[in-house]
Design a protein around this motif. Sequence first.
Motif, PDB file in Angstrom:
ATOM      1  N   GLN A   1       0.454  -0.778   0.010  1.00  0.00           N
ATOM      2  CA  GLN A   1      -0.231  -0.041   0.020  1.00  0.00           C
ATOM      3  C   GLN A   1       0.530   1.124  -0.248  1.00  0.00           C
TER       4      GLN A   1
ATOM      5  N   TYR B   1      -5.218   2.507  -1.382  1.00  0.00           N
ATOM      6  CA  TYR B   1      -6.031   3.487  -0.268  1.00  0.00           C
ATOM      7  C   TYR B   1      -7.763   2.145  -0.614  1.00  0.00           C
ATOM      8  N   PHE B   2      -8.117   1.914  -1.476  1.00  0.00           N
ATOM      9  CA  PHE B   2      -9.965   0.933  -1.564  1.00  0.00           C
ATOM     10  C   PHE B   2      -9.396   0.157  -1.123  1.00  0.00           C
TER      11      PHE B   2
ATOM     12  N   LYS C   1      -7.547  -1.523   3.194  1.00  0.00           N
ATOM     13  CA  LYS C   1      -8.236  -0.644   4.371  1.00  0.00           C
ATOM     14  C   LYS C   1      -8.665  -1.369   5.495  1.00  0.00           C
ATOM     15  N   GLN C   2      -8.300  -2.661   5.732  1.00  0.00           N
ATOM     16  CA  GLN C   2      -8.730  -3.565   6.677  1.00  0.00           C
ATOM     17  C   GLN C   2      -7.043  -3.764   7.045  1.00  0.00           C
TER      18      GLN C   2
ATOM     19  N   ARG D   1      -4.663  -1.635   6.770  1.00  0.00           N
ATOM     20  CA  ARG D   1      -3.965  -0.305   6.867  1.00  0.00           C
ATOM     21  C   ARG D   1      -3.316  -0.054   8.581  1.00  0.00           C
TER      22      ARG D   1
ATOM     23  N   LYS E   1      -0.699   4.466   6.275  1.00  0.00           N
ATOM     24  CA  LYS E   1      -1.890   5.930   6.114  1.00  0.00           C
ATOM     25  C   LYS E   1      -0.295   7.208   6.053  1.00  0.00           C
TER      26      LYS E   1
ATOM     27  N   ILE F   1      -7.841   9.645   5.515  1.00  0.00           N
ATOM     28  CA  ILE F   1      -7.379   7.917   5.127  1.00  0.00           C
ATOM     29  C   ILE F   1      -7.128   7.286   6.606  1.00  0.00           C
TER      30      ILE F   1
END
Length: 107
Positions: A6, A20-21, A24-25, A27, A32, A106
Amino acid sequence: MTPKVQSILSYIGILWLVAYFGGKQERNDLSKYHLQQGLGLWIIAVIFNIAISVIVLIVPSLAIILSAVSILFLILMIFGIINAANEVRKPLPVIGKMFEDKFDFIG
């Protein structure tokens, strides 16, 4: 998608959306941080390119400035990718400090 992937993808233009999408789980604080830096770099690059394109339309002989600015943003992108690959939380040169506490969505 791992936080490291990421972080790296966050500096590569449109792939910022994938980072970003897509993650999400998983991160963490490092991803970030790099998402903030990557989005900031992208926004500044778009603004500068639009401004310089307008200037080049007015004064075509200044077209060399457009390529110089593009190379500058490419270098900043490479710095960001290197920091992300090394899992270092280090701001981008010159513009990085501006985006350390921005983009709260974010988190």
